[in-house]
Every structure is written in structure tokens, then in C-alpha cells.
Design an enzyme around this catalytic site. Structure first.
Site, PDB file in Angstrom:
ATOM      1  N   ASN A  12       0.900  -1.274  -0.066  1.00  0.00           N
ATOM      2  CA  ASN A  12       0.163   0.083   0.096  1.00  0.00           C
ATOM      3  C   ASN A  12       0.809   1.288   0.115  1.00  0.00           C
ATOM      4  O   ASN A  12       1.623   1.666   1.084  1.00  0.00           O
ATOM      5  CB  ASN A  12      -0.885  -0.086   1.198  1.00  0.00           C
ATOM      6  CG  ASN A  12      -1.670   1.343   1.513  1.00  0.00           C
ATOM      7  OD1 ASN A  12      -1.921   2.029   0.453  1.00  0.00           O
ATOM      8  ND2 ASN A  12      -2.311   1.343   2.765  1.00  0.00           N
ATOM      9  N   TRP A  13       0.996   1.780  -1.178  1.00  0.00           N
ATOM     10  CA  TRP A  13       1.832   2.971  -1.280  1.00  0.00           C
ATOM     11  C   TRP A  13       1.501   4.280  -0.501  1.00  0.00           C
ATOM     12  O   TRP A  13       2.101   5.280  -0.469  1.00  0.00           O
ATOM     13  CB  TRP A  13       2.314   3.386  -2.753  1.00  0.00           C
ATOM     14  CG  TRP A  13       3.164   2.224  -3.364  1.00  0.00           C
ATOM     15  CD1 TRP A  13       3.269   0.844  -3.015  1.00  0.00           C
ATOM     16  CD2 TRP A  13       3.615   2.114  -4.854  1.00  0.00           C
ATOM     17  NE1 TRP A  13       4.146   0.341  -3.725  1.00  0.00           N
ATOM     18  CE2 TRP A  13       4.076   0.938  -5.005  1.00  0.00           C
ATOM     19  CE3 TRP A  13       3.348   3.133  -5.911  1.00  0.00           C
ATOM     20  CZ2 TRP A  13       4.808   0.409  -6.166  1.00  0.00           C
ATOM     21  CZ3 TRP A  13       3.901   2.648  -7.060  1.00  0.00           C
ATOM     22  CH2 TRP A  13       4.590   1.649  -7.276  1.00  0.00           C
ATOM     23  N   LYS A  14       0.046   4.090  -0.436  1.00  0.00           N
ATOM     24  CA  LYS A  14      -0.765   5.425   0.415  1.00  0.00           C
ATOM     25  C   LYS A  14      -0.402   6.498  -0.621  1.00  0.00           C
ATOM     26  O   LYS A  14      -0.113   6.526  -1.967  1.00  0.00           O
ATOM     27  CB  LYS A  14      -0.225   5.658   1.820  1.00  0.00           C
ATOM     28  CG  LYS A  14      -0.252   4.255   2.502  1.00  0.00           C
ATOM     29  CD  LYS A  14      -0.119   4.632   3.959  1.00  0.00           C
ATOM     30  CE  LYS A  14      -0.184   3.348   4.768  1.00  0.00           C
ATOM     31  NZ  LYS A  14       0.085   3.556   6.239  1.00  0.00           N
ATOM     32  N   HIS A  98      -9.670   1.003   4.929  1.00  0.00           N
ATOM     33  CA  HIS A  98      -8.198   1.015   5.622  1.00  0.00           C
ATOM     34  C   HIS A  98      -8.665   1.905   6.571  1.00  0.00           C
ATOM     35  O   HIS A  98      -9.545   3.080   6.534  1.00  0.00           O
ATOM     36  CB  HIS A  98      -7.471   1.672   4.540  1.00  0.00           C
ATOM     37  CG  HIS A  98      -6.000   1.646   5.088  1.00  0.00           C
ATOM     38  ND1 HIS A  98      -5.494   2.772   6.049  1.00  0.00           N
ATOM     39  CD2 HIS A  98      -4.815   0.842   4.768  1.00  0.00           C
ATOM     40  CE1 HIS A  98      -4.450   2.354   6.334  1.00  0.00           C
ATOM     41  NE2 HIS A  98      -4.134   1.361   5.864  1.00  0.00           N
ATOM     42  N   GLU A 100      -7.034   4.337   7.729  1.00  0.00           N
ATOM     43  CA  GLU A 100      -6.830   5.881   7.553  1.00  0.00           C
ATOM     44  C   GLU A 100      -8.174   6.428   6.786  1.00  0.00           C
ATOM     45  O   GLU A 100      -8.439   7.632   7.149  1.00  0.00           O
ATOM     46  CB  GLU A 100      -5.762   6.145   6.559  1.00  0.00           C
ATOM     47  CG  GLU A 100      -4.161   5.780   7.593  1.00  0.00           C
ATOM     48  CD  GLU A 100      -3.235   5.283   6.848  1.00  0.00           C
ATOM     49  OE1 GLU A 100      -3.085   5.448   5.464  1.00  0.00           O
ATOM     50  OE2 GLU A 100      -2.149   4.940   7.359  1.00  0.00           O
ATOM     51  N   GLU A 170      -5.729  -5.474  10.395  1.00  0.00           N
ATOM     52  CA  GLU A 170      -4.658  -4.428  10.492  1.00  0.00           C
ATOM     53  C   GLU A 170      -5.111  -3.734  11.862  1.00  0.00           C
ATOM     54  O   GLU A 170      -5.769  -2.589  11.773  1.00  0.00           O
ATOM     55  CB  GLU A 170      -4.567  -3.360   9.381  1.00  0.00           C
ATOM     56  CG  GLU A 170      -4.413  -3.815   8.070  1.00  0.00           C
ATOM     57  CD  GLU A 170      -3.715  -2.773   7.206  1.00  0.00           C
ATOM     58  OE1 GLU A 170      -2.761  -3.068   6.691  1.00  0.00           O
ATOM     59  OE2 GLU A 170      -4.331  -1.828   7.129  1.00  0.00           O
ATOM     60  N   GLY A 176       2.183   1.898  10.774  1.00  0.00           N
ATOM     61  CA  GLY A 176       3.093   3.176  10.625  1.00  0.00           C
ATOM     62  C   GLY A 176       3.676   3.427  12.050  1.00  0.00           C
ATOM     63  O   GLY A 176       4.219   4.519  12.141  1.00  0.00           O
ATOM     64  N   SER A 216       3.121  -2.487  10.387  1.00  0.00           N
ATOM     65  CA  SER A 216       4.592  -2.481  10.661  1.00  0.00           C
ATOM     66  C   SER A 216       5.188  -3.756  10.271  1.00  0.00           C
ATOM     67  O   SER A 216       6.052  -4.250  10.863  1.00  0.00           O
ATOM     68  CB  SER A 216       4.896  -2.064  12.068  1.00  0.00           C
ATOM     69  OG  SER A 216       4.423  -0.796  12.519  1.00  0.00           O
ATOM     70  N   GLY A 237       2.688  -1.188   4.195  1.00  0.00           N
ATOM     71  CA  GLY A 237       2.616   0.220   3.982  1.00  0.00           C
ATOM     72  C   GLY A 237       4.027   0.535   3.864  1.00  0.00           C
ATOM     73  O   GLY A 237       4.703   0.482   2.682  1.00  0.00           O
ATOM     74  N   GLY A 238       4.595   1.127   4.799  1.00  0.00           N
ATOM     75  CA  GLY A 238       5.828   1.890   4.718  1.00  0.00           C
ATOM     76  C   GLY A 238       7.086   1.279   3.969  1.00  0.00           C
ATOM     77  O   GLY A 238       7.664   1.469   3.085  1.00  0.00           O
TER      78      GLY A 238
HETATM   79  C1  PEP Z   1      -0.871   0.079   5.874  1.00  0.00           C
HETATM   80  O1  PEP Z   1      -1.009   1.118   5.547  1.00  0.00           O
HETATM   81  O2  PEP Z   1      -1.802  -0.713   5.477  1.00  0.00           O
HETATM   82  C2  PEP Z   1       0.156  -0.687   6.751  1.00  0.00           C
HETATM   83  C3  PEP Z   1       0.121  -1.624   7.119  1.00  0.00           C
HETATM   84  O3  PEP Z   1       1.148   0.399   6.953  1.00  0.00           O
HETATM   85  P1  PEP Z   1       2.692  -0.048   7.742  1.00  0.00           P
HETATM   86  O4  PEP Z   1       3.195  -1.089   7.056  1.00  0.00           O
HETATM   87  O5  PEP Z   1       3.349   1.264   7.502  1.00  0.00           O
HETATM   88  O6  PEP Z   1       2.274  -0.213   9.048  1.00  0.00           O
END
Ligand code: PEP
Length: 253
Positions: A12-14, A98, A100, A170, A176, A216, A237-238
Site C-alpha cells: 500500500n503505497w498510500k 483502511h 486511515e 490491521e 505506521g 509495521s 505500508g511503509g
Molecule cells: C498499511 O497502511 O496498510 C500499513 C500496514 O502500514 P505500515 O506497514 O506502514 O504499518
């Protein structure tokens, strides 16, 4: 015995990468990825979808994802993107619900359910996210909360539609933050989600549903998390913004 569920790692590049950076990132993932049984989804920003589709088209385990879509077919919704638009650019997976989106765009479970219907109607696969905030876990209400998200988001589906769904657990406190759920916390919740799904759709379908862990994930913790019996891969994500790290997560190196 290892289960036969489809294993998926989705990045997930956001709201990250310019158009050129996005192309470079997709190329760097392609350059490093070996053919494997794991399906890899690149959930890029809308502006990059078509070019990444052109780049990855035909690469056997790489798929194109989007991060959201509107619940209506079309119309006066300035700035929004419809499922038909996504489908027409070659999108195969759409992340929905998600945390967010729930937090910053005030999406409700009911809205997420309507988006799921749209995505399915256009032949794409929803990656349905669920997960609790820290205060809910501290009150020990996380099992109940996640079961209700799953019920509100998915229970209206027919068996046939449900069979296409991918679920991502999640925990909001792990997204994050650098603080991942422990393998046991992930396994316990994934088993609980599977049980909840079995209650709605029967054990056979629930056993076939891929449930991804997100929060994470990095190459140093992916192996242990993904080897839990009910964890079928991850939503990243990150770490998906670094091709080398992301491919290590996919390959388990
Ligand atoms: C996400 O945004 O779905 C996510 C899991 O982010 P991260 O891996 O950065 O925690």
C-alpha cells in the site's frame, strides 16, 4: 499440513511517490521479484495506475491495486474515482475500509460495505480491512469490535461474492508505528476472524479465505508473522516503498 489458501503480499503505497518515482519503484520491484506462488499486489496512487498496469501486465505473480473507490457508479462527485474507472485502467484489487479512510475521511462500516459491492460488480477483488484501535484492545474489546466490522462489511454478500474477498487484519496501533502485533496476537485475531466468517458463510469458504496481516511488517518480522497458521500474507505500508525490503518480505528472506 500447510493450508492451500492463496498467499498474497500487497504493498500500500498510500499518498507517496510522484509519477516518475512510482514507475521507478514498480520497475525495481519487477527487477527483483522471482516467479513464485505468492501473489504480489502493488496498490499505487490513482495517477500511476495505467502506466504500472502497462509495465506489469503479463508478469505472472504481479497484480495492480488501488487504495479506495467511490460507492456510486458515476456522477457529480468532484475529485472521486469510480470502480468502473479503476477497472478500465487494469486494476485487479482494491483496498477498502483502511483505517486511515475511517479516521480521516469518516468512512462508516456501511459505506465500506457499499464500496465492496461496487468493486465486486466491476469484477475486481476487494481487500477488506478491519482492525481495532489501541484503546479498544486495552479494554479487551478487540475481538468483539473486529467481529462487528467483519459482520457489517461482509455479511450481506452472497456466498459467491464472498468467495472473492481478501481480508486484511490491521490493528490501528500497529500501522505506521513500527510496533507490529506479536505473531500470537495476529494468529489469535486471524483465527477469530475466520471463525466469524465461518458463522456467516460456512467453514468451507472461511477456510479458503486469505486473511492478511498489516501493521509495521518488515523483512525482519514477516517470516514469523506469515508462518502463523491463519496468516496468509500481508498488507505492507511503509516497507513497500523500498523495493529491496518489499521483495524480501515477499520472498521471506
Ligand atoms: C498499511 O497502511 O496498510 C500499513 C500496514 O502500514 P505500515 O506497514 O506502514 O504499518
Amino acid at each position: 499440513m500447510e493450508n492451500k489458501r492463496t498467499r498474497i503480499v500487497a504493498g500500500n503505497w498510500k499518498m507517496n511517490t510522484t509519477y516518475e518515482e512510482g514507475k521507478d519503484l514498480a520497475q525495481a520491484v519487477m527487477d527483483r521479484l522471482q516467479p513464485s506462488q505468492v501473489k504480489v499486489v502493488l496498490a499505487a496512487p490513482y495517477t500511476h495506475l495505467r502506466i504500472i498496469h502497462n509495465m506489469i501486465h503479463g508478469v505472472n505473480n504481479l497484480f495492480l491495486g488501488a487504495q479506495n473507490c467511490h460507492e456510486s457508479d458515476s456522477g457529480a462527485f468532484t475529485g472521486e474515482i469510480s470502480a468502473a474507472m479503476l477497472q478500465s485502467t487494469g486494476v485487479q484489487y482494491v483496498i477498502l475500509g483502511h483505517s486511515e479512510r475511517l479516521e480521516y475521511f469518516h468512512e462508516s462500516d456501511e459505506l465500506v460495505a457499499a464500496k465492496i459491492d461496487q468493486v465486486l460488480r466491476h469484477g475486481m477483488i476487494p481487500i477488506f480491512c478491519c482492525g481495532e484501535k489501541l484503546e479498544v484492545r486495552e479494554k479487551e474489546e478487540h475481538l468483539q469490535l473486529v467481529a462487528s466490522q467483519v459482520t457489517n462489511g461482509l455479511s450481506h454478500l452472497s456466498q459467491e461474492d464472498f468467495s472473492k474477498i481478501v481480508v486484511a487484519y490491521e490493528p490501528v496501533w500497529a500501522i505506521g508505528t513500527g510496533k507490529n502485533a506479536s505473531p500470537k496476537q495476529a494468529q489469535d485475531m486471524h483465527a477469530h476472524i475466520r471463525k466469524t466468517l465461518a458463522g456467516h458463510f460456512g467453514n468451507d469458504l472461511a477456510q479458503k479465505t486469505s486473511i492478511l496481516y498489516g501493521g509495521s511488517v518488515k523483512s525482519s518480522n514477516a517470516g514469523e508473522l506469515f508462518s502463523q497458521p491463519d496468516v496468509d500474507g500481508g498488507l505492507v505500508g511503509g516497507a513497500s516503498l523500498n523495493a529491496e525490503e518489499f521483495v524480501k518480505i515477499v520472498t521471506g528472506d
